[in-house]
Design a protein around this motif. Structure first.
Motif, short mmCIF file in Angstrom:
data_model
loop_
_atom_site.label_atom_id
_atom_site.label_comp_id
_atom_site.label_asym_id
_atom_site.label_seq_id
_atom_site.Cartn_x
_atom_site.Cartn_y
_atom_site.Cartn_z
N MET A 244 0.85 -1.17 0.00
CA MET A 244 0.00 0.00 0.00
C MET A 244 0.89 1.23 0.00
O MET A 244 1.78 1.37 0.84
CB MET A 244 -0.88 -0.05 1.25
CG MET A 244 -1.90 1.00 1.33
SD MET A 244 -3.30 0.50 0.36
CE MET A 244 -4.43 1.74 0.76
N PRO A 245 0.66 2.18 -0.93
CA PRO A 245 1.50 3.39 -0.97
C PRO A 245 1.17 4.32 0.19
O PRO A 245 0.06 4.31 0.72
CB PRO A 245 1.13 4.04 -2.31
CG PRO A 245 -0.10 3.37 -2.78
CD PRO A 245 -0.25 2.09 -2.05
N PRO A 246 2.11 5.14 0.57
CA PRO A 246 1.87 6.10 1.65
C PRO A 246 0.82 7.15 1.22
O PRO A 246 0.51 7.31 0.05
CB PRO A 246 3.22 6.76 1.88
CG PRO A 246 4.15 6.20 0.89
CD PRO A 246 3.48 5.16 0.11
N LEU A 247 0.28 7.85 2.19
CA LEU A 247 -0.80 8.81 1.96
C LEU A 247 -0.40 9.91 0.99
O LEU A 247 -1.17 10.26 0.09
CB LEU A 247 -1.23 9.42 3.31
CG LEU A 247 -2.38 10.42 3.24
CD1 LEU A 247 -3.62 9.75 2.69
CD2 LEU A 247 -2.64 10.99 4.62
#
Length: 122
Positions: free
Chosen positions: A1-4
């Motif tokens: 999951m990519p960071p915000l």
């Protein structure tokens, strides 16, 4: 999951590709510019229309004549000069194409209504 932060950055890029106005609804008529562009397209004359199937071989402008079966997707090609030699210059392309498909048909069921290929002229 990519960071915000990376997700927000990707969302901003994707959001920039949204079309400026919504497309047509399925029941809406297409604009006249669309139809005019289709008619002016040089490829519009490349295919034979309903009248092209009723043309005599001597009137055909193509050098390679193609007919495809809508049932089995088999395509049969013949050169115009060979078709004229075999069937005569006054033969209708519709009849010649049907005969070409029938001579090599693999769809035999035994019932007259279902036998044979269904031509789709190109």
């Amino acid at each position: 999951m990519p960071p915000l932060k990376q997700m927000e950055k990707m969302a901003a890029v994707v959001g920039g590709n949204v079309p400026p106005k919504p497309g047509l609804a399925p029941e809406e008529d297409l604009p006249p510019e669309y139809w005019q562009a289709l008619l002016e397209d040089p490829r519009a004359d490349a295919r034979l229309g309903p009248l092209g199937r009723a043309m005599r071989l001597s009137q055909m402008s193509q050098h390679i004549l193609r007919v495809e079966c809508r049932r089995c997707s088999r395509t049969v090609e013949i050169q115009k000069v060979d078709a004229i030699r075999l069937y005569g210059s006054e033969a209708l392309w519709r009849d010649v194409g049907q005969r070409l498909l029938d001579n090599t048909c693999t769809q035999r069921t035994g019932r007259h209504e279902e036998d044979g290929c269904w031509p789709a002229f190109e």
